[in-house]
Write a protein that holds these residues in place. Structure first.
Motif, PDB file in Angstrom:
ATOM      1  N   LYS A 153      49.031  17.185  38.981  1.00  0.00           N
ATOM      2  CA  LYS A 153      49.800  18.256  39.624  1.00  0.00           C
ATOM      3  C   LYS A 153      48.975  19.530  39.720  1.00  0.00           C
ATOM      4  O   LYS A 153      48.107  19.806  38.879  1.00  0.00           O
ATOM      5  CB  LYS A 153      51.097  18.509  38.855  1.00  0.00           C
ATOM      6  N   SER A 154      49.265  20.288  40.754  1.00  0.00           N
ATOM      7  CA  SER A 154      48.573  21.556  40.971  1.00  0.00           C
ATOM      8  C   SER A 154      49.168  22.610  40.034  1.00  0.00           C
ATOM      9  O   SER A 154      50.377  22.754  39.920  1.00  0.00           O
ATOM     10  CB  SER A 154      48.731  21.992  42.426  1.00  0.00           C
ATOM     11  N   HIS A 155      48.300  23.328  39.346  1.00  0.00           N
ATOM     12  CA  HIS A 155      48.742  24.344  38.388  1.00  0.00           C
ATOM     13  C   HIS A 155      47.942  25.621  38.612  1.00  0.00           C
ATOM     14  O   HIS A 155      46.727  25.588  38.793  1.00  0.00           O
ATOM     15  CB  HIS A 155      48.541  23.833  36.955  1.00  0.00           C
ATOM     16  N   ASN A 156      48.648  26.736  38.597  1.00  0.00           N
ATOM     17  CA  ASN A 156      48.001  28.027  38.802  1.00  0.00           C
ATOM     18  C   ASN A 156      47.515  28.564  37.454  1.00  0.00           C
ATOM     19  O   ASN A 156      48.306  28.884  36.579  1.00  0.00           O
ATOM     20  CB  ASN A 156      48.980  29.017  39.430  1.00  0.00           C
ATOM     21  N   HIS A 157      46.199  28.646  37.295  1.00  0.00           N
ATOM     22  CA  HIS A 157      45.623  29.195  36.068  1.00  0.00           C
ATOM     23  C   HIS A 157      44.725  30.366  36.419  1.00  0.00           C
ATOM     24  O   HIS A 157      43.679  30.206  37.057  1.00  0.00           O
ATOM     25  CB  HIS A 157      44.811  28.111  35.331  1.00  0.00           C
ATOM     26  N   GLN A 158      45.155  31.541  36.027  1.00  0.00           N
ATOM     27  CA  GLN A 158      44.406  32.767  36.288  1.00  0.00           C
ATOM     28  C   GLN A 158      44.046  32.882  37.769  1.00  0.00           C
ATOM     29  O   GLN A 158      42.881  33.085  38.136  1.00  0.00           O
ATOM     30  CB  GLN A 158      43.145  32.825  35.403  1.00  0.00           C
ATOM     31  N   ASP A 159      45.072  32.731  38.597  1.00  0.00           N
ATOM     32  CA  ASP A 159      44.953  32.860  40.068  1.00  0.00           C
ATOM     33  C   ASP A 159      44.024  31.819  40.679  1.00  0.00           C
ATOM     34  O   ASP A 159      43.444  32.031  41.750  1.00  0.00           O
ATOM     35  CB  ASP A 159      44.465  34.268  40.451  1.00  0.00           C
ATOM     36  N   ARG A 160      43.867  30.703  39.994  1.00  0.00           N
ATOM     37  CA  ARG A 160      43.050  29.607  40.523  1.00  0.00           C
ATOM     38  C   ARG A 160      43.833  28.305  40.372  1.00  0.00           C
ATOM     39  O   ARG A 160      44.407  28.034  39.326  1.00  0.00           O
ATOM     40  CB  ARG A 160      41.709  29.521  39.771  1.00  0.00           C
ATOM     41  N   ARG A 161      43.861  27.525  41.450  1.00  0.00           N
ATOM     42  CA  ARG A 161      44.590  26.255  41.412  1.00  0.00           C
ATOM     43  C   ARG A 161      43.711  25.174  40.787  1.00  0.00           C
ATOM     44  O   ARG A 161      42.559  24.981  41.189  1.00  0.00           O
ATOM     45  CB  ARG A 161      44.997  25.810  42.821  1.00  0.00           C
ATOM     46  N   ILE A 162      44.258  24.494  39.780  1.00  0.00           N
ATOM     47  CA  ILE A 162      43.554  23.389  39.141  1.00  0.00           C
ATOM     48  C   ILE A 162      44.485  22.176  39.094  1.00  0.00           C
ATOM     49  O   ILE A 162      45.709  22.308  39.226  1.00  0.00           O
ATOM     50  CB  ILE A 162      43.087  23.746  37.712  1.00  0.00           C
TER      51      ILE A 162
END
Length: 318
Positions: free
Chosen positions: A55-64
């Protein structure tokens, strides 16, 4: 989990092997967008099957991409499991052994042959103190890799996934045969992970952990208790299974079960049933003094995904 506790790690985190297989796809850029992954892991008794979502997760304004586990895996018993392969290797070494005092189970070639690697002659010591050279067979003979109808149904359930991957410690011709058999049953391509993919994914997970980046999201097995509504006892679920949690975080029931105590009651008796258990477990909490009147108490559960036992909290309701 017990090993992590015994080693006294301050913040232990157990990562499922299937999660590492998913992370391997992310690390190698094989998966670059959210998708579902079906994982077939070679195991001691056959194959372990697991589905996860990246799943796509927003970490510090970056999608991982982060693996998410939503259900338990399934163990598929098969004659090609590691234990069976090692037993076949013992049988084949025994067949070429002419010394009745020599125990072939001491041979290092058991694992070598069972994993499909090239074995070399070795010196073994027999019970009478003499040394004997044992030359392994040139070809490791294994049975036909057939799957029962039940096994085929389990494998085919993975076909709904966007990616299919297979990981094994075997090598050479044996590895190729296992891979080809699984692809034949599924009728589609299956990604074969490299020998060191899981190990590299573990380092990738450790790097994420050090940088406080989510490694995976997990679900919690349901924990239920019994409450009385009116005259009838009813089941009460303590865990909202619509939620998935970041690994290592603690879940606490948002909606507790409410139980009542009667005047003169000296103990609270509750029954807790965990998903997968056949019978509920009884817990008895002794009260410091007998209740003087009717009271209500709340029952919460606290649990961390993959970290073992859940903690049950019972509090008085003001």
């Amino acid at each position: 989990v017990m090993a992590l506790r015994k080693a006294q790690f301050k913040k232990p985190l157990l990562v499922w092997r299937s999660v590492l297989a998913g992370l391997a796809l992310v690390e190698n850029d094989n998966a670059q967008i959210p998708c579902s992954v079906g994982i077939i892991s070679h195991s001691n008794n056959g194959f372990d099957l697991q589905t996860i979502a990246l799943k796509s997760h927003n970490h510090q304004d970056r999608r991982i991409l982060v693996p998410e586990r939503k259900q338990m895996g399934v163990s598929c018993e098969h004659a090609a499991g590691y234990d069976s392969l090692f037993n076949i290797a013992i049988e084949q070494l025994d067949a070429i052994n002419s010394d009745r005092f020599l125990d072939v189970k001491q041979s290092k070639n058991i694992a070598t042959l069972g994993l499909g690697r090239n074995a070399k002659s070795e010196l073994l010591r027999s019970r009478n103190g003499l040394w004997k050279e044992l030359t392994p067979p040139l070809n490791f003979e294994i049975p036909e890799l057939e799957f029962s109808d039940e096994h085929r149904e389990l494998l085919i359930q993975l076909n709904a996934c966007d990616f299919l991957v297979f990981e094994t410690f075997t090598e050479g011709r044996l590895r190729s045969r296992l891979h080809a058999s699984i692809e034949h049953v599924l009728g589609r391509d299956v990604e074969l992970l490299s020998d060191d993919a899981i190990a590299k994914a573990a380092l990738f997970a450790a790097d994420r952990y050090a940088k406080d980046i989510p490694i995976y999201f997990d679900y919690l097995p349901q924990i239920s208790t019994i409450v009385q509504t009116g005259l009838e006892p009813t089941n009460f679920d303590l865990i909202d299974q619509s939620e998935t949690l970041r690994a290592g975080t603690v879940y606490r029931s948002k909606k507790p079960a409410i139980l009542g105590t009667q005047a003169g009651q000296k103990e609270i008796e509750i029954y807790i049933k965990k998903e997968g258990d056949l019978q509920p477990r009884q817990a008895i909490i002794q009260l410091p003094v007998a209740a003087k009147s009717t009271h209500s108490v709340s029952v919460y559960v606290e649990q961390t995904p993959a970290q073992g036992k859940a903690a049950i909290q019972i509090n008085a309701v003001e």
